[in-house]
Every structure is written in C-alpha cells, then in structure tokens.
Scaffold this active site. Structure first.
Site, PDB file in Angstrom:
ATOM      1  N   ILE A 113      75.700  67.522  -1.042  1.00  0.00           N
ATOM      2  CA  ILE A 113      76.719  66.331  -0.683  1.00  0.00           C
ATOM      3  C   ILE A 113      77.129  65.658  -1.920  1.00  0.00           C
ATOM      4  CG2 ILE A 113      76.570  64.084   0.379  1.00  0.00           C
ATOM      5  CD1 ILE A 113      74.407  65.170   2.117  1.00  0.00           C
ATOM      6  N   ARG A 194      69.013  58.174   3.243  1.00  0.00           N
ATOM      7  CA  ARG A 194      67.862  57.792   4.207  1.00  0.00           C
ATOM      8  C   ARG A 194      67.705  56.525   3.856  1.00  0.00           C
ATOM      9  NH1 ARG A 194      69.399  61.517   6.916  1.00  0.00           N
ATOM     10  NH2 ARG A 194      68.256  62.891   7.652  1.00  0.00           N
ATOM     11  N   ASP A 217      75.364  53.516   5.532  1.00  0.00           N
ATOM     12  CA  ASP A 217      75.245  54.438   7.053  1.00  0.00           C
ATOM     13  C   ASP A 217      73.723  54.732   7.440  1.00  0.00           C
ATOM     14  OD1 ASP A 217      76.472  56.171   8.986  1.00  0.00           O
ATOM     15  OD2 ASP A 217      75.568  57.739   7.923  1.00  0.00           O
ATOM     16  N   GLU A 222      66.382  51.549  11.670  1.00  0.00           N
ATOM     17  CA  GLU A 222      67.358  51.690  12.640  1.00  0.00           C
ATOM     18  C   GLU A 222      66.879  52.329  13.904  1.00  0.00           C
ATOM     19  OE1 GLU A 222      68.953  56.313  11.519  1.00  0.00           O
ATOM     20  OE2 GLU A 222      69.348  54.780   9.871  1.00  0.00           O
ATOM     21  N   HIS A 245      74.571  55.381  11.074  1.00  0.00           N
ATOM     22  CA  HIS A 245      74.203  56.553  10.737  1.00  0.00           C
ATOM     23  C   HIS A 245      74.835  57.742  11.265  1.00  0.00           C
ATOM     24  CE1 HIS A 245      70.184  58.823   9.831  1.00  0.00           C
ATOM     25  NE2 HIS A 245      71.172  59.541   9.300  1.00  0.00           N
ATOM     26  N   ILE A 246      76.201  57.994  10.926  1.00  0.00           N
ATOM     27  CA  ILE A 246      77.260  58.887  11.349  1.00  0.00           C
ATOM     28  C   ILE A 246      77.726  59.773  10.433  1.00  0.00           C
ATOM     29  CG2 ILE A 246      77.912  57.500  13.335  1.00  0.00           C
ATOM     30  CD1 ILE A 246      80.423  56.805  11.720  1.00  0.00           C
ATOM     31  N   GLY A 247      77.194  59.936   9.318  1.00  0.00           N
ATOM     32  CA  GLY A 247      77.406  60.608   8.018  1.00  0.00           C
ATOM     33  C   GLY A 247      78.032  62.058   8.446  1.00  0.00           C
TER      34      GLY A 247
END
Length: 365
Positions: A113, A194, A217, A222, A245-247
């Site tokens: 990434i 994370r 994100d 969460e 949290h849609i990465g």
C-alpha cells in the site's frame, strides 16, 4: 439427512474466536482481505487450522483513499460541502489551502500500500521519506525516497504523515504522544491501516493543542457490524475528516480479493498447500536434519520414522525428494534433537535399502 460440516471458512470483518474454532472442524480460514487481526491465530495454530489472507489485492484502493483524505484535509472538502448544503457561500474562508506540491510526505511502513502511495506522491510532486523496520538507506535509495531512523524522526521532518502498517504486538500503540509532539503544528496525519496502531487519547490531545488536521478510515473502537452507533472524540474536533473503514472497498479491489480467495481455496483442495498462509512457523524447534539417502521403495521411511518414534525424538518437518527415474530418493527429516550413534546404526542395520545417513546440525543463522 446428515448435515455437512464445512472444511473452509471465508470471512471479511467477522471475528473468528477460539470458541468458534473449537466447535467447527475446520481446515482453513481465509480472510478475504489484507489484515487478519480479527482471527484468533493462536487458537487456529493450536488446532492445526491454516489461516490465509489476500495481501496486496486492495493496495491501490487504500492508497487512493489515503490521497483522498490528504486532499480533503488540504482543501477542507467536507467543510466546504457542509456549508453549501446549509445554503452558505463563504469563498473567503475556504480559499486558504496550502497545496500539496513540494510538501514533505512521511510514510510509516513500506509495504504494497505504501508503495502505491509513493507512486501517487511523486505524481503530485511530493518528496517522500519513510520508516519501517525493514527499510535501510540502500533500499530507500532504490525506491527513490528518504529513510528515517524512527517514527519520531519521520514526524519531525514531515508535513504530512500516512500510516501503512499491519497490526501486531509490535505495532499496537506505536504512534503515541512522543510521535505527535514531534509533528509540526498544523501538520496532517492520515491512518488507513488499523486504529489500534494509534494512541487515540494522544491523537485527540495533539489535535486540540497542536491543531493537527487528521484523516482517519480506521478507529480503535469502531463497531463490529456494518452499521451501528459510533461515538469517538476525535471525530468531533475541528480539522477532522473521516470515512467508515472503506479503504479497500472498491469494485476493483473486491473483484481482485474474490479471485484470490478462490485461488487459495482451489490450491488447497487440489494440492493441500495454502498460498499466503500466515500461521505456518518460519522456524521450528528442530536442531538438526537427518538426511537419509535410500532406494525409493515402500517401507523405508516407515522404518526410519518408527525407530525415531521409539527413541522419543519428535519430527518437526520432513520432505522426500525423488531422483530422476524414481529409483532413489533422499529424505530430509528435521528433528528436535540429534539421534545417537546407536540409533543411526540400528537404522542402517534394520533396512538395507538405506544407502547413506548424515546428521546436519541447524545453526541460528
């Protein structure tokens, strides 16, 4: 009708607990994504259950979101939209972006990434410096980036910092008060990895006292389900921009992850091998290798293993390589302790199809 029990479990964000693994007679758990911190790895390993994941398949998607958050912070995109929806026009307030060209981007982590983020940063004309445990000056030079000696040193030389680490015992809480104190006032901080890697209390304090702009994100607290109530202090502070949290949640990434999940399952069913297994020991307690050169006939290895078993020596790993023509083979048996000379003599005397035996000590290197 007898109820069929599954051999393989595929999960996205569902937590797989030790209790679940004790009930289900599973052979393989596949995390259809990059991380696997929601799976009890210790329990799976205890029961001999493989755990696999799909690393790198959502790298582009997460890198894209990281840059979306950077741009949103710099141009205050969310605040702009909120004002417009409320029927307010305030061009003078929102015409104060700093711009990204020439801004120093710091990366925590240099995995797939982060490497995608580097490509995009160069397109924006941003010099990049990174820190990771595996990064050295030579490798950084090959990547065309700078190398920081620590996360704190990286914070001190960056205008924007983006985190791209897997969650582990070593990385949990890695980004804390010392790191945030080293950032310049008004710096940007991005986390799409994370939430547990960041000390959120320290982050909240830094946002209040140092006016950091923060794009997140992921969060330490969460919800476990796709929908639910969510209340985190940092989301209420000025300078915050967040997503759910849609990465890795793009169609392109999901298709790549689905294809990789199918490949993992197919390989396991066809060969017993597990691509991307995360809980196979990199190093076993073996102290030596017993190399047995033998005729490729039934019963040879059985006699070797039987004698070793009687001597109460545990086998850690084993492979049997067949030579061309399938008349001879060599078995390499990793043992937890070295067999005595008497045991080796017994093996040679018991089976004439054993051609040669050697004990090779294993070193720490």
């Amino acid at each position: 009708m007898q109820k069929l029990k599954p051999d393989i479990l595929v999960v996205r964000s569902t937590k797989v607990t030790a209790a679940m693994l004790e009930v289900e007679p599973l052979k393989l758990v596949v995390r259809a994504g990059a991380g696997y911190n929601t799976i009890d790895i210790s329990a799976a390993s205890k029961h001999g259950i493989f755990v696999s994941n799909c690393p790198g398949k959502n790298s582009i998607a997460v890198a894209e979101l990281a840059f979306a958050l950077i741009l949103a912070l710099d141009r205050r995109v969310v605040d702009n939209a909120v004002a417009l929806r409320a029927g307010k026009w305030n061009k003078s307030e929102f015409s104060k972006a700093r711009g990204l060209h020439g801004r120093r981007l710091g990366l925590i982590g240099t995995g797939p990434i982060a490497q995608e983020v580097i490509l995009r940063a160069k397109a924006f004309g941003m010099p990049v410096t990174a820190w990771s445990r595996s990064l050295n000056v030579q490798r950084a030079g090959e990547m065309g980036i700078g190398c920081a000696s620590s996360p704190v040193a990286l914070a001190a030389c960056s205008d924007i910092v983006s985190v791209h680490l897997a969650l582990s015992g070593e990385t949990r809480g890695l980004i804390g008060s010392e790191f945030f104190a080293a950032l310049h006032p008004g710096a940007y901080f991005i986390n799409t990895s994370r939430g547990e890697i960041v000390d959120h209390a320290a982050l909240e304090l830094a946002m209040r006292e140092r006016e950091l702009r923060v794009g997140l994100d992921v969060y330490a607290d969460e919800p476990s389900s796709g929908t639910g109530e969510f209340d985190t202090p940092v989301a209420k502070l000025p300078g915050f921009c967040g997503t759910h949290h849609i990465g890795g949640s793009t169609e392109q990434a999901q298709e790549a992850i689905a294809a990789e999940t199918v490949r993992i399952i197919g390989t396991f069913k066809e060969s017993g091998e597990v691509p991307n297994a995360v809980n196979v020991a990199r190093r076993t307690p073996a102290t030596c290798v017993l190399a047995v050169r033998h005729n490729d006939l039934p019963g040879v290895l059985a006699s070797v293993l039987g004698t070793i078993s009687v001597a109460r020596i545990n086998v850690q790993e084993m492979e049997n390589v067949i030579f061309e023509g399938a008349e001879a083979a060599i078995a390499r048996i990793h043992l937890e302790r070295e067999p005595s000379a008497r045991i080796l003599e017994e093996l040679l005397e018991a089976n004439r199809d054993i051609l040669e035996m050697n004990v090779i000590p294993l070193t720490d290197g």
